[in-house]
Scaffold this motif. Structure first.
Motif: not given
Ligand code: AMP
Ligand code: GLY
Length: 430
Positions: A205-208, A318-321
């Motif tokens: 997960t990227d948090g989103e 890391s780039g939330k993608k």
């Protein structure tokens, strides 16, 4: 880019093997690594919780990304530490923040989190020395078996399943009054015993957003037929026939998505793997535990089944993608069988020469080294779990047979492995 992987187990050899396959990976360093990771990159003599030395290594080797394998550095705050070092502000660290890692670091924290966010788990209560007597009464009136858990990290030993209230009260007393698990046992979670089949589900997960990795089952007991003492894991298989589309959909909607939404709501910074230890209770998933990292030996079946470039996946994390990423999974079954030193998980010897590693192995089979190190031009044992053999097959039966066959070609004095990994899913058991 230059990558630093933290850890030294079979999990880290599997991760290093996969990272090395990426065209985006220029140099790979492993701290401290083992004889297997040394085949994929450069081992650095740096301990997993020596944060100052890790930061120094990041600067010296111009590291762009750090991937944290084990829980201990995460729970102690390696992610926050490294990105807080002047000059390392732009370092990409894959692994949750110290606060978010408490999902694994504190069982009471994890239970409170699940309760707050409506995530299905066993009913529980938490106790410490101040409300000891309430705890005793709770045990007396609880149905059996009853599960006692030391709150903190206890090297996999902090969970006790008690069949009798006297046993439970005695263990409770040992934890709270005699520091059985040291600091980790100063708080105790007491919970209901869940029935069903256990499985491990993993996401990145990227948090989103998240991608769902293949599920797996590990075999923790040392003996054939799930007997004997608990170990770090004697083998694993993936996929699991019972984890069908409908079940996995429930896991997504009842467990994974509320967890990620909960992390966001509670402002817990999480970029990394989440390992959900689940019970399939008659088709309904319940969370037994969270881990803030990949499992070992589950990684050794999960990662080989992921076809995507791992560095690309970690960059998207890391780039939330991650929302834009489509995971490609190898449809074949994978099994891994762990070779351990005789005596493990009790006392065992080290320094035994491992032979057979230099032979050509079968196609679709990989040997991931764990407690093994180079000594001159030989590889010798250096831990309880020494190596693991992962194979692919059209089904679990075939994959396990292939791993067992390769296991027979490898040798060190007092080597032991379970030949019945995946037994519930095989047409014949050994
Ligand atoms: P851990 O050491 O935290 O990985 O947990 C050890 C094992 O204890 C788990 O893998 C489960 O097999 C078992 N366990 C933990 N909690 C429960 C529970 N509430 N009900 C049944 N089994 C449990
Ligand atoms: N195989 C279980 C764990 O990694 O915790």
């Amino acid at each position: 880019m230059n990558i630093l992987l933290i850890g030294s187990g079979g999990r880290e050899h599997a991760l290093a093997w996969k990272l090395k396959q990426s065209s985006l990976c220029d140099s790979l360093f492993i701290a401290p690594g083992n004889a297997g990771t040394a085949l994929c990159g450069t081992n650095l003599p740096v301990g997993i919780t020596d944060f100052e030395a890790l930061a120094k290594a990041c600067k010296e080797h111009r590291i762009d990304m750090v991937l944290v394998g084990p829980e201990e550095p995460l729970v102690k705050g390696v992610t926050d530490f490294l990105t807080g070092v002047p000059g390392l502000e732009n370092l990409k660290v894959i692994g949750p923040s110290k606060n978010a890692s408490q999902l694994e670091g504190s069982k009471a924290f994890a239970k409170e989190f699940m309760t707050r966010h409506g995530i299905p788990t066993a009913a529980y209560a938490e106790f410490n020395a101040d409300n000891y007597l309430e705890g005793v009464n709770y045990i007396k009136s609880h149905k059996l078996p009853i599960v006692l858990k030391a709150d903190g990290l206890a090297a996999g030993k902090g969970v006790l399943i008690c069949q009798h209230p006297i046993e439970a009260m005695s263990e409770f007393d040992l934890m709270l009054h005699r520091a059985k698990f040291g600091e980790a046992g100063k708080k105790v979670v007491i919970e209901e015993f869940l029935h069903g089949i256990e499985l491990s589900v993993f996401v990145l997960t990227d948090g989103e957003d998240y991608v769902l990795l293949p599920e797996a089952k590990d075999y923790k007991r040392v003996g054939v037929g799930d007997t004997g003492l608990n170990t770090g894991g004697m083998g694993a298989v993936s996929p699991l026939p019972f984890a069908d589309e409908a079940f996995i959909q429930k896991v997504r909607s009842r467990v994974i998505e509320p967890t990620i939404a909960g992390l966001k709501k509670d402002q817990l910074d999480y970029k990394g793997f989440i390992f959900f230890g689940l019970m399939n209770d008659n088709g309904d998933p319940k969370v037994i535990e969270y881990n803030c990292r990949m499992g070992d030996p589950e990684t050794e079946v999960v990662i080989p089944r992921v076809k995507n470039d791992l560095v690309e996946l970690l960059l998207a994390t890391s780039g939330k993608k991650l929302k834009t990423v489509k995971l490609e999974i190898d449809e074949r079954a994978a099994a891994t069988v762990v070779a351990v030193s005789g005596g493990y998980p009790g006392d065992y010897q080290k320094g035994k020469v491992i032979s057979g590693l230099e032979e050509n192995l079968l196609d679709d089979t990989m040997v991931f080294l764990a407690g093994a190190k180079h000594e001159g031009d030989q590889v010798v044992t250096n831990g309880g779990r020494v190596f693991t053999v992962t194979s692919f097959g059209t089904n679990i039966d075939e994959a396990v047979e292939q791993s067992n066959y390769v296991m027979e070609q490898l040798f060190f004095e007092d080597m032991y492995f379970r030949s019945d990994i995946g037994y519930e899913f095989r047409s014949e058991t050994n």
